[in-house]
Design an enzyme around this catalytic site. Structure first.
Site, PDB file in Angstrom:
ATOM      1  N   LEU A   1       0.400  -1.202  -0.019  1.00  0.00           N
ATOM      2  CA  LEU A   1      -0.102   0.219   0.229  1.00  0.00           C
ATOM      3  C   LEU A   1       0.601   1.216   0.183  1.00  0.00           C
ATOM      4  CD1 LEU A   1      -2.742   0.998   0.618  1.00  0.00           C
ATOM      5  CD2 LEU A   1      -2.252   1.235   3.083  1.00  0.00           C
ATOM      6  N   CYS A   2       0.325   2.309  -0.767  1.00  0.00           N
ATOM      7  CA  CYS A   2       1.285   3.741  -0.419  1.00  0.00           C
ATOM      8  C   CYS A   2      -0.407   4.300  -0.657  1.00  0.00           C
ATOM      9  CB  CYS A   2       2.406   3.648  -1.393  1.00  0.00           C
ATOM     10  SG  CYS A   2       1.465   4.142  -3.235  1.00  0.00           S
ATOM     11  N   ARG A   3       0.329   5.360  -1.299  1.00  0.00           N
ATOM     12  CA  ARG A   3      -0.876   7.126  -1.190  1.00  0.00           C
ATOM     13  C   ARG A   3      -1.721   6.259  -2.419  1.00  0.00           C
ATOM     14  NH1 ARG A   3      -1.305  11.920  -4.121  1.00  0.00           N
ATOM     15  NH2 ARG A   3      -2.444  13.369  -2.952  1.00  0.00           N
TER      16      ARG A   3
END
Length: 116
Positions: free
Chosen positions: A73-75
Site C-alpha cells: 500500500l502507498c498513497r
C-alpha cells in the site's frame, strides 16, 4: 533498483477485495511503503500495517515472510506498484499492489480516513 510502469491486473488487488480479506480475518501482511508522516496522517484502521518506506525496502527483505500474502500500500498505488514488482523479482510469489492506495481506501471504503 525499482522500476516498472503500467498496471497488470494479476498483481493488483482492489481496496474492496482488501476490505473483504480484512473482514474475513485472513492472515496476510499489509506492507505500507509510504513515509512515516504519511502513515501517521492516514492509515487503514482495521489492519495494522508494516511500515517500510519504499527506499528502505531492501533493508528489511529478510524480515518479510514468503509464506504469507503481502499486500503493498502507498498513497495512490505508484510506489506500491514499484515495490510489488521488485518483491516479485526477488522471488516473492504472493504479492499484490493495493490499486489506488490509501486515496482509493478513503474514497471507496472509509471516508473518515484523511486524504494526504
Amino acid at each position: 533498483m525499482f522500476f516498472g510502469s503500467g498496471t497488470n491486473n494479476d498483481i493488483n488487488i482492489s481496496v474492496r477485495e482488501l476490505k473483504e480479506k480484512i473482514d474475513k480475518g485472513e492472515d496476510f501482511i499489509l506492507l505500507d511503503v509510504r513515509e512515516p508522516q504519511e502513515y501517521n496522517f492516514s492509515r487503514i484502521k482495521e489492519k495494522d500495517a508494516m511500515l517500510v518506506p519504499l527506499m528502505r525496502l531492501p533493508t528489511v527483505l529478510d524480515k518479510l515472510p514468503k509464506d504469507k500474502p503481502i499486500y503493498v500500500l502507498c498513497r495512490s498505488g505508484n510506489r506500491s506498484l514499484q515495490a510489488t514488482i521488485w518483491l516479485l523479482q526477488k522471488g516473492y510469489k504472493n504479492v499484490k499492489n493495493v490499486d489506488g492506495g490509501i486515496l482509493a481506501w478513503s474514497q471507496e471504503i472509509d471516508p473518515s480516513v484523511p486524504q494526504y
